[in-house]
Design a protein around this motif. Structure first.
Motif, PDB file in Angstrom:
ATOM      1  N   ALA A  42     -23.469  27.356  17.909  1.00 15.95           N
ATOM      2  CA  ALA A  42     -23.530  26.348  18.980  1.00 15.95           C
ATOM      3  C   ALA A  42     -22.624  26.762  20.134  1.00 15.95           C
ATOM      4  O   ALA A  42     -21.502  27.225  19.907  1.00 15.95           O
ATOM      5  CB  ALA A  42     -23.107  24.990  18.441  1.00 15.95           C
ATOM      6  N   TYR A  43     -23.141  26.603  21.355  1.00 12.18           N
ATOM      7  CA  TYR A  43     -22.352  26.876  22.562  1.00 12.18           C
ATOM      8  C   TYR A  43     -21.992  25.557  23.236  1.00 12.18           C
ATOM      9  O   TYR A  43     -22.834  24.667  23.342  1.00 12.18           O
ATOM     10  CB  TYR A  43     -23.173  27.699  23.564  1.00 12.18           C
ATOM     11  CG  TYR A  43     -23.318  29.161  23.219  1.00 12.18           C
ATOM     12  CD1 TYR A  43     -22.354  29.849  22.489  1.00 12.18           C
ATOM     13  CD2 TYR A  43     -24.428  29.882  23.652  1.00 12.18           C
ATOM     14  CE1 TYR A  43     -22.497  31.194  22.202  1.00 12.18           C
ATOM     15  CE2 TYR A  43     -24.579  31.232  23.367  1.00 12.18           C
ATOM     16  CZ  TYR A  43     -23.612  31.881  22.635  1.00 12.18           C
ATOM     17  OH  TYR A  43     -23.744  33.212  22.351  1.00 12.18           O
ATOM     18  N   PHE A  44     -20.751  25.465  23.717  1.00 20.13           N
ATOM     19  CA  PHE A  44     -20.334  24.292  24.496  1.00 20.13           C
ATOM     20  C   PHE A  44     -20.173  24.764  25.935  1.00 20.13           C
ATOM     21  O   PHE A  44     -19.071  24.874  26.444  1.00 20.13           O
ATOM     22  CB  PHE A  44     -19.035  23.709  23.920  1.00 20.13           C
ATOM     23  CG  PHE A  44     -19.215  23.214  22.513  1.00 20.13           C
ATOM     24  CD1 PHE A  44     -19.651  21.923  22.278  1.00 20.13           C
ATOM     25  CD2 PHE A  44     -18.995  24.054  21.426  1.00 20.13           C
ATOM     26  CE1 PHE A  44     -19.859  21.474  20.988  1.00 20.13           C
ATOM     27  CE2 PHE A  44     -19.199  23.607  20.132  1.00 20.13           C
ATOM     28  CZ  PHE A  44     -19.636  22.318  19.910  1.00 20.13           C
ATOM     29  N   ASP A  45     -21.312  25.072  26.548  1.00 20.08           N
ATOM     30  CA  ASP A  45     -21.278  25.755  27.835  1.00 20.08           C
ATOM     31  C   ASP A  45     -21.603  24.836  29.016  1.00 20.08           C
ATOM     32  O   ASP A  45     -22.135  25.270  30.020  1.00 20.08           O
ATOM     33  CB  ASP A  45     -22.238  26.956  27.812  1.00 20.08           C
ATOM     34  CG  ASP A  45     -23.644  26.528  27.428  1.00 20.08           C
ATOM     35  OD1 ASP A  45     -23.818  25.364  27.020  1.00 20.08           O
ATOM     36  OD2 ASP A  45     -24.556  27.359  27.531  1.00 20.08           O
ATOM     37  N   GLY A  46     -21.276  23.583  28.863  1.00 18.92           N
ATOM     38  CA  GLY A  46     -21.510  22.658  29.975  1.00 18.92           C
ATOM     39  C   GLY A  46     -20.393  21.637  30.011  1.00 18.92           C
ATOM     40  O   GLY A  46     -19.450  21.696  29.225  1.00 18.92           O
ATOM     41  N   GLY A  65     -17.198  28.189  27.719  1.00 16.59           N
ATOM     42  CA  GLY A  65     -16.438  26.939  27.544  1.00 16.59           C
ATOM     43  C   GLY A  65     -15.297  26.852  28.533  1.00 16.59           C
ATOM     44  O   GLY A  65     -15.076  25.802  29.156  1.00 16.59           O
ATOM     45  N   ILE A  66     -14.583  27.973  28.698  1.00 16.89           N
ATOM     46  CA  ILE A  66     -13.436  27.993  29.621  1.00 16.89           C
ATOM     47  C   ILE A  66     -13.912  27.790  31.068  1.00 16.89           C
ATOM     48  O   ILE A  66     -13.322  27.006  31.819  1.00 16.89           O
ATOM     49  CB  ILE A  66     -12.646  29.323  29.479  1.00 16.89           C
ATOM     50  CG1 ILE A  66     -11.951  29.364  28.107  1.00 16.89           C
ATOM     51  CG2 ILE A  66     -11.616  29.478  30.587  1.00 16.89           C
ATOM     52  CD1 ILE A  66     -11.404  30.714  27.712  1.00 16.89           C
ATOM     53  N   ILE A  67     -15.004  28.476  31.424  1.00 13.71           N
ATOM     54  CA  ILE A  67     -15.528  28.342  32.806  1.00 13.71           C
ATOM     55  C   ILE A  67     -15.910  26.887  33.094  1.00 13.71           C
ATOM     56  O   ILE A  67     -15.554  26.334  34.138  1.00 13.71           O
ATOM     57  CB  ILE A  67     -16.742  29.282  33.025  1.00 13.71           C
ATOM     58  CG1 ILE A  67     -16.278  30.739  33.069  1.00 13.71           C
ATOM     59  CG2 ILE A  67     -17.504  28.922  34.314  1.00 13.71           C
ATOM     60  CD1 ILE A  67     -17.395  31.769  33.080  1.00 13.71           C
TER      61      ILE A  67
END
Lengths: 192, 88
Positions: A42-46, A65-67
């Motif tokens: 899973a990505y937390f990219d938002g 995630g950091i971005i």
């Protein structure tokens, strides 16, 4: 601790913790979320979302995630400067980092989710609703996202000291703009 | 706690009479209440604490076990209230 105090702490811990303290606690939970999420593909990219992939890459997971987190804090701070001068960037960054803590629950749940293959989903999207673990994930994600939004709202309220319509406008605008900017940055900086 | 608003119509009260406990002299007139007296008990305590901590919000936040921005917001609310009294 009384029930009301406990509820207050759950939805607005920022009256007690902000700045560097919130940032350090937030980073710890965030790092755990990213790592556990990576193990569950899973990505937390938002700003307030997560996505499943077939084979997660830890570097992408961490950097995206950091971005998204830094983009949120920067956009929120810029929006705040338009309505007040009386805030610190570290409070915004700290509270927003800690506000993402509920995503740890989704990261843990993601370890148990078995997503159908992408080809199967493309052929028949309704196949998702035959997967029990996906439905559990869906049901869990709704309160988690609501909780996160409440935390972010209270984080902004405490950090910037703004109220009423100003607070609502800054919050909603920031979420939309930061989501768009972070997706663009992630696409540009991390494209394969 | 000194009453500052009329219990009947909620208008701001004024001082009509002051009395010396030592010689029982009474001074009558129509005096404005000091601005700080118009603040609530909690707000007055906050101002006292602020002065005692030499204006250090960091020190106050650790004493009150509240975050720095929360204490700063409390101070901003008091400043707005005082400014409101002054413009009346």
């Amino acid at each position: 601790m009384k029930r009301n105090e406990f509820l207050d702490l759950l939805i607005n811990p920022f009256t007690r913790i902000a700045g560097w303290q919130a940032l350090m606690s937030g980073i710890t939970v965030f790092a755990l979320t990213i790592y556990i999420g990576f193990n569950g593909n899973a990505y937390f990219d938002g700003i307030i979302d997560m996505h499943f992939v077939e084979n997660a890459v830890l570097k992408y997971s961490a950097l995206s995630g950091i971005i998204s987190l830094i983009t949120l804090a920067v956009v929120m701070s810029i929006a705040c400067t338009l309505v007040t001068k009386n805030f610190r960037f570290i409070d915004i960054l700290g509270t927003m980092t800690l506000a993402k803590a509920p995503f740890l629950i989704l990261a843990v749940v993601s370890l148990f989710v078995k997503m159908p293959a992408l080809e199967q989903i493309l052929q028949n999207p309704l196949i998702l609703f035959t997967s029990v673990s996906f439905i559990v994930m869906l049901v869990t994600s709704i309160p988690v996202i609501i909780w996160t939004i409440i935390l972010m709202y209270n984080g902004l309220k405490v950090s910037a000291g703004i109220k009423g319509i100003q607070l609502n406008v800054v919050f909603v605008t920031t979420l939309i703009v930061a989501e768009a900017i972070s997706k663009t940055f992630i696409f540009i900086l991390l494209k394969p | 706690m000194l009453p500052t608003y009329c219990p009947g119509c909620h208008a701001q009260l004024k001082v009509k009479c002051l009395k010396c406990e030592s010689c029982q002299t009474e001074v009558s007139g129509n005096y404005e209440l000091p601005t700080l007296a118009l603040l609530s008990d909690n707000e007055q305590q906050f101002v006292l604490r602020f002065v005692k901590s030499s204006g250090s919000l960091k020190q106050m936040s650790s004493e009150l076990k509240l975050s720095y921005p929360t204490v700063r917001n409390m101070l901003n609310d008091i400043i707005s209230k005082i400014e409101g009294y002054e413009t009346k």
